[in-house]
Motif scaffolding. Structure first.
Motif, PDB file in Angstrom:
ATOM      1  N   LEU A 126      -3.413  11.369  -0.329  1.00 58.41           N
ATOM      2  CA  LEU A 126      -4.838  11.741  -0.342  1.00 58.41           C
ATOM      3  C   LEU A 126      -5.028  13.215  -0.022  1.00 58.41           C
ATOM      4  CD1 LEU A 126      -6.554   8.681   1.376  1.00 58.41           C
ATOM      5  CD2 LEU A 126      -6.765   9.418  -0.997  1.00 58.41           C
ATOM      6  N   HIS A 127      -4.254  13.726   0.929  1.00 61.17           N
ATOM      7  CA  HIS A 127      -4.353  15.136   1.302  1.00 61.17           C
ATOM      8  C   HIS A 127      -3.943  16.028   0.128  1.00 61.17           C
ATOM      9  CE1 HIS A 127      -4.136  18.788   3.616  1.00 61.17           C
ATOM     10  NE2 HIS A 127      -2.879  18.965   3.221  1.00 61.17           N
ATOM     11  N   ASP A 128      -2.845  15.717  -0.526  1.00 61.95           N
ATOM     12  CA  ASP A 128      -2.398  16.507  -1.683  1.00 61.95           C
ATOM     13  C   ASP A 128      -3.406  16.447  -2.826  1.00 61.95           C
ATOM     14  OD1 ASP A 128      -0.124  17.238  -0.339  1.00 61.95           O
ATOM     15  OD2 ASP A 128       1.142  15.674  -1.248  1.00 61.95           O
TER      16      ASP A 128
ATOM     17  N   ALA B   8      -4.819   5.615  -4.133  1.00 62.55           N
ATOM     18  CA  ALA B   8      -5.134   4.629  -3.083  1.00 62.55           C
ATOM     19  C   ALA B   8      -3.947   4.470  -2.145  1.00 62.55           C
ATOM     20  CB  ALA B   8      -5.505   3.302  -3.723  1.00 62.55           C
ATOM     21  N   GLY B   9      -3.195   5.535  -1.972  1.00 67.08           N
ATOM     22  CA  GLY B   9      -1.980   5.436  -1.174  1.00 67.08           C
ATOM     23  C   GLY B   9      -2.174   5.907   0.246  1.00 67.08           C
ATOM     24  N   ASP B  10      -1.117   6.501   0.821  1.00 65.82           N
ATOM     25  CA  ASP B  10      -1.144   6.925   2.221  1.00 65.82           C
ATOM     26  C   ASP B  10      -1.884   8.247   2.391  1.00 65.82           C
ATOM     27  OD1 ASP B  10       0.657   8.475   0.913  1.00 65.82           O
ATOM     28  OD2 ASP B  10       2.209   8.389   2.451  1.00 65.82           O
TER      29      ASP B  10
END
Length: 125
Positions: free
Chosen positions: A108-110, A102-104
């Motif tokens: 999410l991309h990684d 639930a971060g930046d």
């Protein structure tokens, strides 16, 4: 024709020629004439005792074989039904190795890239 036997300790013993002896030929002819005389007057559609016994024997064999085939067919039908049920069931998505963060945007991309790599490796199996 004089052939040599290649079996066992008697490797040099000669084998008798492969031909029907006069007595055997006479016996075969006699049985053929006897059968012609015996069954000549049997009307078409009727059977002699000999043919009835043969039919009964082969009928028993065919029933035994049919039972074996039906048992095998039943087992295969059950196996086919279970396999079709497994194919019809919806495939559940494999669980993620780690939950979605639930971060930046970078995290999410990684996570998405790793998840795609996991799913393609599972599809390749």
């Amino acid at each position: 024709m004089n052939r040599k036997s290649l079996a066992g300790w008697a490797a040099q013993a000669s084998a008798p020629p492969l031909e029907i002896q006069r007595k055997e030929r006479w016996e075969i002819r006699w049985k053929a004439f006897r059968d012609c005389a015996r069954y000549r007057r049997v009307p078409i559609g009727e059977a002699t005792g000999w043919t009835l016994t043969l039919h009964a024997r082969y009928y028993e064999f065919s029933l035994a074989l049919r039972e074996q085939l039906e048992e095998r067919q039943d087992a295969l039908e059950v196996e086919q039904a279970t396999l079709e049920a497994q194919l019809a069931a919806p495939a559940a998505a494999p669980p993620a190795s780690r939950p979605r963060p639930a971060g930046d945007a970078r995290q999410l991309h990684d996570w998405a890239r790793e998840r795609r790599r996991e799913l393609t490796s599972l599809d390749a199996l």
